[in-house]
Design a protein around this motif. Sequence first.
Motif, short mmCIF file in Angstrom:
data_model
loop_
_atom_site.label_atom_id
_atom_site.label_comp_id
_atom_site.label_asym_id
_atom_site.label_seq_id
_atom_site.Cartn_x
_atom_site.Cartn_y
_atom_site.Cartn_z
N TYR A 51 58.92 40.43 36.47
CA TYR A 51 57.54 40.34 36.00
C TYR A 51 56.62 41.07 36.96
CZ TYR A 51 59.01 36.48 32.98
OH TYR A 51 59.62 35.71 32.03
N GLU A 52 55.58 41.70 36.41
CA GLU A 52 54.52 42.28 37.21
C GLU A 52 53.19 41.75 36.72
OE1 GLU A 52 54.62 46.53 37.25
OE2 GLU A 52 56.31 46.58 38.64
N GLU A 53 52.30 41.50 37.66
CA GLU A 53 50.96 41.04 37.32
C GLU A 53 50.04 42.24 37.10
OE1 GLU A 53 49.57 38.50 40.43
OE2 GLU A 53 50.77 36.81 39.73
N TYR A 54 48.97 42.00 36.36
CA TYR A 54 47.94 43.01 36.16
C TYR A 54 46.59 42.32 36.12
CZ TYR A 54 48.34 41.44 31.32
OH TYR A 54 48.38 40.66 30.19
N PRO A 55 45.52 43.00 36.53
CA PRO A 55 44.20 42.35 36.55
C PRO A 55 43.57 42.31 35.17
CG PRO A 55 44.04 44.56 37.41
CD PRO A 55 45.50 44.31 37.14
N ILE A 56 42.88 41.21 34.87
CA ILE A 56 42.14 41.04 33.63
C ILE A 56 40.70 40.71 34.01
CG2 ILE A 56 41.88 39.69 31.52
CD1 ILE A 56 44.88 39.06 31.72
N TYR A 57 39.75 41.42 33.42
CA TYR A 57 38.34 41.20 33.72
C TYR A 57 37.72 40.30 32.65
CZ TYR A 57 33.42 42.08 34.60
OH TYR A 57 32.08 41.92 34.87
N GLU A 58 37.03 39.25 33.09
CA GLU A 58 36.31 38.35 32.19
C GLU A 58 34.82 38.49 32.50
OE1 GLU A 58 35.12 36.13 29.44
OE2 GLU A 58 37.29 36.17 29.61
N PRO A 59 34.02 39.01 31.55
CA PRO A 59 32.61 39.28 31.84
C PRO A 59 31.72 38.03 31.86
CG PRO A 59 33.14 39.95 29.61
CD PRO A 59 34.42 39.53 30.25
N ALA A 60 32.20 36.88 31.46
CA ALA A 60 31.38 35.66 31.42
C ALA A 60 30.98 35.23 32.82
CB ALA A 60 32.15 34.55 30.73
N GLU A 61 29.82 34.61 32.92
CA GLU A 61 29.29 34.05 34.15
C GLU A 61 29.27 35.06 35.29
OE1 GLU A 61 30.30 30.22 35.39
OE2 GLU A 61 30.40 29.40 33.37
#
Length: 103
Positions: free
Chosen positions: A14-24
């Motif tokens: 498995y490899e991780e990847y960044p996810i952007y959440e624009p809330a708050e």
Amino acid sequence: MAKKKRRWYYVSYYEEYPIYEPAEGGYYYAGNHCQVTHRYGSLKRARKAFKTWLKEFEEYHQPLPKVCKNVAYDIGTDYVGTGRTLRIETVPGIQNRGYVPYE
């Protein structure tokens, strides 16, 4: 008499990847995706393949620093979403996770 159901073991990377959440104001969190998985008929064969994969990672100068019996991982402390995991599991892709909407 019922037949015993066969149990399969999977060695997955498995490899991780960044996810952007624009809330708050916006923040990042890590998603996880299975890159490669191989199926084995016994835990002994799966562990042998697991050790072989660990040797390959070391050979190509990408060692996984934390190694346990069935899991090896690199947390990726530099940035969010840079971790890697090699694991033995009985359900393929069980660690996949992606975007979760803000509630």
